[in-house]
Design an enzyme around this catalytic site. Structure first.
Site, short mmCIF file in Angstrom:
data_model
loop_
_atom_site.label_atom_id
_atom_site.label_comp_id
_atom_site.label_asym_id
_atom_site.label_seq_id
_atom_site.Cartn_x
_atom_site.Cartn_y
_atom_site.Cartn_z
N GLU A 473 76.50 47.82 -2.47
CA GLU A 473 76.33 46.80 -3.49
C GLU A 473 77.48 45.81 -3.37
OE1 GLU A 473 74.55 46.84 -8.00
OE2 GLU A 473 74.81 48.69 -6.92
N GLU A 742 82.00 54.16 -13.60
CA GLU A 742 80.82 53.42 -14.06
C GLU A 742 80.21 54.07 -15.30
OE1 GLU A 742 77.79 53.17 -11.05
OE2 GLU A 742 76.85 51.45 -12.03
N HIS A 763 84.52 51.16 -11.11
CA HIS A 763 83.69 50.12 -11.74
C HIS A 763 84.49 49.59 -12.91
CE1 HIS A 763 79.49 49.59 -10.60
NE2 HIS A 763 79.25 49.08 -11.80
C1 BGC Z 1 75.85 47.21 -11.02
C2 BGC Z 1 76.34 46.77 -12.35
C3 BGC Z 1 75.51 45.59 -12.73
C4 BGC Z 1 74.15 46.18 -12.95
C5 BGC Z 1 73.17 45.25 -13.50
C6 BGC Z 1 74.47 47.72 -11.19
O1 BGC Z 1 73.92 48.21 -10.04
O2 BGC Z 1 76.69 48.12 -10.41
O3 BGC Z 1 77.61 46.89 -12.63
O4 BGC Z 1 75.95 44.82 -13.75
O5 BGC Z 1 73.66 46.77 -11.78
O6 BGC Z 1 72.47 45.93 -14.36
#
Ligand code: BGC
Length: 971
Positions: A473, A742, A763
């Site tokens: 990502e 996260e 995160h």
């Molecule tokens: C990310 C987030 C992002 C989100 C959107 C995720 O995969 O890691 O931090 O804001 O997607 O919903």
């Protein structure tokens, strides 16, 4: 020598501004003085081309002004590729004159796309296919045209891909991952390097290693290649000036020679494979035989989108040594770096040619002690080095970075006996922002949390603000950036970083005003509430921290377009109740199998609609656009009214009983003022009912503690912060986290993990609590943009902390605030930079016993006013360092608990009756049967707090003597 000293001089945020395209650069300076209460009364700036200030190009003369931040150049037009020097002199409010500062450096870059003589080149595509290797080498040799000594040499360079540039065997700078990541279709940075010291009088060679990087390597959830183009290319222009005034230019063109680099594989997510046997020794030096290499081919790429470097460069900022070697139960040889970090491993090895060493990076060990790769999703994070077998070899990957604490090492010679720790070094890589602040307190767990917040920022500020640095990502999620920006700017200097990113946000804004989910946008999709609002919140926050009016003005149109976009969604222009939203992402009140918390998306969307509209209105008036200010002001009123109609009862109940709904209602001033306290009390109740645990997700969490502290529930906020059971900030700390996770339970109580599909251990979003710690616990806050006026108002630690302190390097200098409780004594120390003033609010102090520097405050140098208020003492002070000592009264610290208690008690009819007798003014909102206690914000802003400590004491005394409920007995 004058005691007024100009300490730091910057141009466009940089101490040495080499290579800018800004036509009217801005100058700032920080002044020091040993005296207190120093304000600049006048300044003078001179700018000269060259070194001589005798006949400056620009001389402001003495300008009567206290401005010392972002003073715009207003002299004759600056020329491209020209070095200037500038210096500053100031006068203060006592008529003292400083000496001239040491000169600051400013050098302009190319200014225009027409200035490029160089060609975009790539290896001849008929001889070397674009996909042949993920990296190429390109080189050329050149002599100097004149025998006159070189006085200056500058390279202007960039790449479609990532590049490293060498002259005569040396890398031209420590920068990494150049040219950085921007929305390449719209904007691409080029770098400027001073290479004067690298040139030889006779033969010279310039060489480039050119990799895929973000430009064409697999990116995004599907790992798609060629995001921006199929061919890598470089663009290089070297200008050499000689003492005799002649100048020559070396450019990238078809005369360059090219071949494959020893990099067999390279990808941002997956890592790199490097075969050292393919190295061609001396390729970046002159007299290298490149007859076997192929010609370069010119590519028809654009010059129009090139901009001089805007962000600070990405660099190695720290070297971390592994703390231990682990042989895991699964039999893996693993290095433990002791810190979840982002960057790369540099290894040293002596081994026979062809030895293959593989490093696989991961963030955590599982509950059995084995290295865990599950949460990386497809990202391989694997670096492979194949030795050439000549003595000790060293290697670190070029065009990738990993997020990791643990490294599984395979193939390292002798590893059966364990790994030699000194053969490995972790190089921490991120945008090289100056550290501009920190927070510390008496609880080591909170200090670890603060460290985790800072590391989270470092790992996720690799040229763009990303969500995470390890899985497939690593994208510029707008929501995450807006959530964290306030905390980020306290801890590190983010002016250039966000300037660059916001210009990309603006460049990628859709025609209808929508904002992509991620910027640079490589996944498509747009316009979720709280994500798209980054377009408004981020420029506003930059303005607050740095007083950067120019960026605000530059982004203003984009800010407006975002709000205008929202307005035309759906059929009610004052509500946003349509479209896709991420909601309160990862809220713990989410339904089974959903990532979206229970707070309705339309409530969140409408709340943010109001918030952004308010910021646009305020921006309009700051920019002097009164008509816009009026229109957006009117729009705001309508949105707020619609919010109340739709989501609140007339008596102040928020229609949705979630923490996040209450938090947003409070933070964005959506409730009627008289009902605000009811909302706050309800929020407090929700938290108490949940045994001091939060349920908020991405949207509610950053504001949660602010909403509590700002409305009289600071002690609840502190208790939340100190919560070490799930879910709470200290839960991850108790599990050994070294970065922010996260999920609140990325690692669960039993040591198992949250599901693999989305479980980052780095995160930063929930680290947004750092801003509140600094502003509310340490009490260090801005009033006027750029911290020109500040407020120091520690709300302390609700008896859970005995000391706390924070500092922040403001554009005016270092601002500090700290407090220490010793028994009944409180010490508060404050430092205000020259040219700023502060309102210092000392809760629980009494004027007659308050001491500063061991003396009564009245008449102390620098303190211009002191008054006692119902909650303590309020002072106005000028620059300087102060140490206040006082015996805190009954109201101190406990006051917040008592206030919180009072609010709870007032829900009880008996308690209400007692309060009515002692302090009827507290119940003035009674028409709605609502307790009217002013919020602490109101107290601060309007001095509305009418109740003296004695009255509060009397109320509490009577209530505890004569309890009518269990609650009262507990008092
Ligand atoms: C990310 C987030 C992002 C989100 C959107 C995720 O995969 O890691 O931090 O804001 O997607 O919903």
């Amino acid at each position: 020598m004058s005691d007024l000293l100009i300490e730091t001089l910057t141009c466009e945020y940089r101490e040495h501004c080499l290579g800018t395209d800004v036509r009217r650069p801005r100058f700032s300076w920080i002044t020091q003085s040993a005296r207190r209460g120093v304000i600049q009364s006048a300044y003078r700036i001179q700018l000269t081309a060259g070194h001589d200030f005798e006949a400056p190009l620009w001389d402001t003369g003495q300008v009567i002004s206290s401005n010392s931040v972002h003073i715009e150049y207003a002299g004759p037009e600056l020329q491209p590729r020209t070095a200037y020097q500038f210096r500053v002199q100031v006068w203060d409010n006592n008529g003292i004159e400083s000496d001239w500062s040491a000169p600051g450096q400013l050098e302009t870059a190319l200014y225009s796309s027409n200035a490029w003589q160089a060609k975009w080149i790539t290896p001849d595509t008929s001889r070397i296919e674009a996909d042949a290797h993920p990296a190429f080498l390109l080189r050329r040799e050149f002599g100097l045209r004149s025998s006159s000594p070189v006085v200056s040499a500058r390279v202007y360079s960039t790449a479609a891909g990532l590049y490293e540039l060498y002259i005569n065997g040396s890398k031209v700078s420590a920068d990494l991952l150049t040219p950085g990541w921007t929305s390449y279709h719209h904007r691409q940075q080029y770098q400027t390097y001073d290479v004067t010291y690298l040139l030889h009088q006779d033969a010279n060679a310039i060489g480039v290693m050119l990799g895929d990087g973000w430009y064409r390597g697999g990116l995004g959830f599907e790992g798609r290649n060629y995001m921006y183009g199929e061919n890598r290319a470089v663009l290089i222009q070297l200008h050499i000036r000689h003492e005799d005034g002649t100048e020559s230019v070396v450019i990238s063109d078809a005369d360059w020679r090219c071949c494959l680099a020893p990099i067999l594989y390279s990808n941002i997510y997956h890592g790199e494979t490097y075969d050292a046997r393919l190295e061609q020794s001396g390729w970046m030096n002159p007299a290298f035989d490149d007859t076997q290499w192929v010609e370069a081919e010119q590519l028809d790429l654009s010059y129009d989108h090139l901009v001089a470097q805007e962000n600070v460069p990405t660099r190695v900022t720290e070297v971390v040594k592994p703390i231990q070697y682990l042989l895991t139960p699964a039999g893996d040889h693993v290095l433990d770096m002791g810190q979840n970090m982002v960057g790369r491993i540099r290894l040293q090895v002596k081994a026979p040619a062809g030895t293959q060493i593989e490093l696989r990076h991961a963030e955590v060990l599982d509950r059995d002690g084995n290295i865990y790769f599950g949460n990386l999703r497809p990202a391989r994070q694997t670096v492979t080095y194949i030795t050439k077998g000549e003595g000790t070899e060293a290697y670190a990957p070029y065009f990738t970075f990993q997020g990791f604490r643990y490294v599984k090492v395979e193939g390292f010679p002798g590893s059966e006996q364990g790994l030699p720790l000194d053969a490995f070094q972790g190089e921490v890589i991120h945008s090289d922002m100056a550290s501009t602040g920190d927070f510390a307190c008496s609880d080591e767990r909170i200090n670890q949390l603060q460290s985790n917040i800072r590391w989270g920022q470092r790992g996720n500020f690799v040229d763009v603000p990303t969500d995470c640095p390890q899985r497939d990502e690593r994208l510029g999620w707008t929501g995450d950036a807006q959530v964290f920006i306030g905390t980020a700017l306290f801890n590190y200097h983010g002016g250039p970083f966000f300037t660059k990113w916001l210009r990309d946000v603006k460049a990628e804004q859709h025609l209808d005003g929508g904002i992509p989910f991620v910027v640079p946008d490589i996944i498509g999709g747009a316009s979720s509430a709280a994500w798209g609002d980054a377009a408004v919140i981020c420029p506003w926050t930059i303005y607050q921290f740095y007083g950067d009016l120019r960026l605000l003005a530059e982004q203003y149109d984009s800010m407006k377009r975002w709000v205008d976009y929202i307005r035309v969604q759906g059929d009610n222009e004052f509500l946003w109740n349509t479209g896709f939203h991420f909601g309160d992402w990862l809220g713990l009140d989410a339904k089974e199998n959903s990532y979206k918390g229970a707070t309705p998306e339309d409530l969140i969307a409408t709340a943010f609609y109001a918030h952004s509209t308010r910021l646009v209105r305020d921006t309009a008036s700051i920019l002097g656009n009164e008509e816009d200010a009026r229109q957006y002001g009117e729009l705001l009123e309508n949105i707020v009214q619609s919010y109340r109609d739709e989501y609140m009862t007339p008596t102040g109940r928020v229609g949705v009983p979630t923490q996040t709904a209450h938090v947003l209602t409070l933070m964005f001033d959506l409730a009627e003022p008289l009902l605000q306290q009811r909302v706050a009390a309800d929020l407090n109740d929700l938290i108490i009912q949940n045994d001091y645990h939060l349920t908020t997700g991405f949207v509610g969490t950053p504001y949660l503690c602010f909403a509590l502290s700002g409305n009289g529930y600071h002690s609840t906020a502190v208790r939340l912060l100190m919560q070490d059971s799930y879910p709470g900030w200290l839960y991850s700390v108790s599990k050994g986290a070294t970065t922010i996770w996260e999920h609140w339970d990325s690692i669960k109580e039993d040591g198992s993990f949250w599901s693999d599909d989305m479980n980052s251990f780095n995160h930063y979003s929930y680290g947004a609590v750092g801003e509140w710690m600094i502003r509310n616990i340490a009490g260090l806050d801005m009033v006027a943009p750029g911290f020109r006026e500040v407020r120091i108002e520690p709300l302390f630690g609700a008896n859970l902390l005995t000391h706390a302190s924070a500092w922040h390097q403001t554009p005016y200098g270092k601002l500090e605030s700290g407090w220490h409780v010793r028994g009944k004594e409180m010490e508060v120390s404050v430092s205000l930079p020259v040219n700023t003033t502060g309102r210092i609010i000392l809760h629980g102090a009494k004027l007659d016993s308050l001491q500063e520097g061991g003396k009564a405050v009245a008449g102390r140098e620098g303190i211009t006013s002191a008054k006692e208020t119902s909650s303590g003492v309020e002072l106005i002070a000028g620059s300087g360092s102060y140490t206040f000592i006082y015996e805190y009264g009954d109201l101190f610290a406990e006051s917040y608990t008592e206030k919180t208690r009072l609010n709870e008690l007032l829900m009880d009819p008996h308690a209400r009756e007692v309060v009515e007798r002692h302090a009827p003014q507290l119940l003035t909102g009674a028409t709605h049967n609502i307790v009217r206690t002013p919020s602490f914000r109101e107290i601060r802003e309007n001095g509305m707090f009418q109740m003296s400590p004695d009255i509060l004491d009397a109320i509490l005394e009577e209530l505890s003597a004569n309890p009518s409920s269990k609650e009262n007995v507990e008092m």
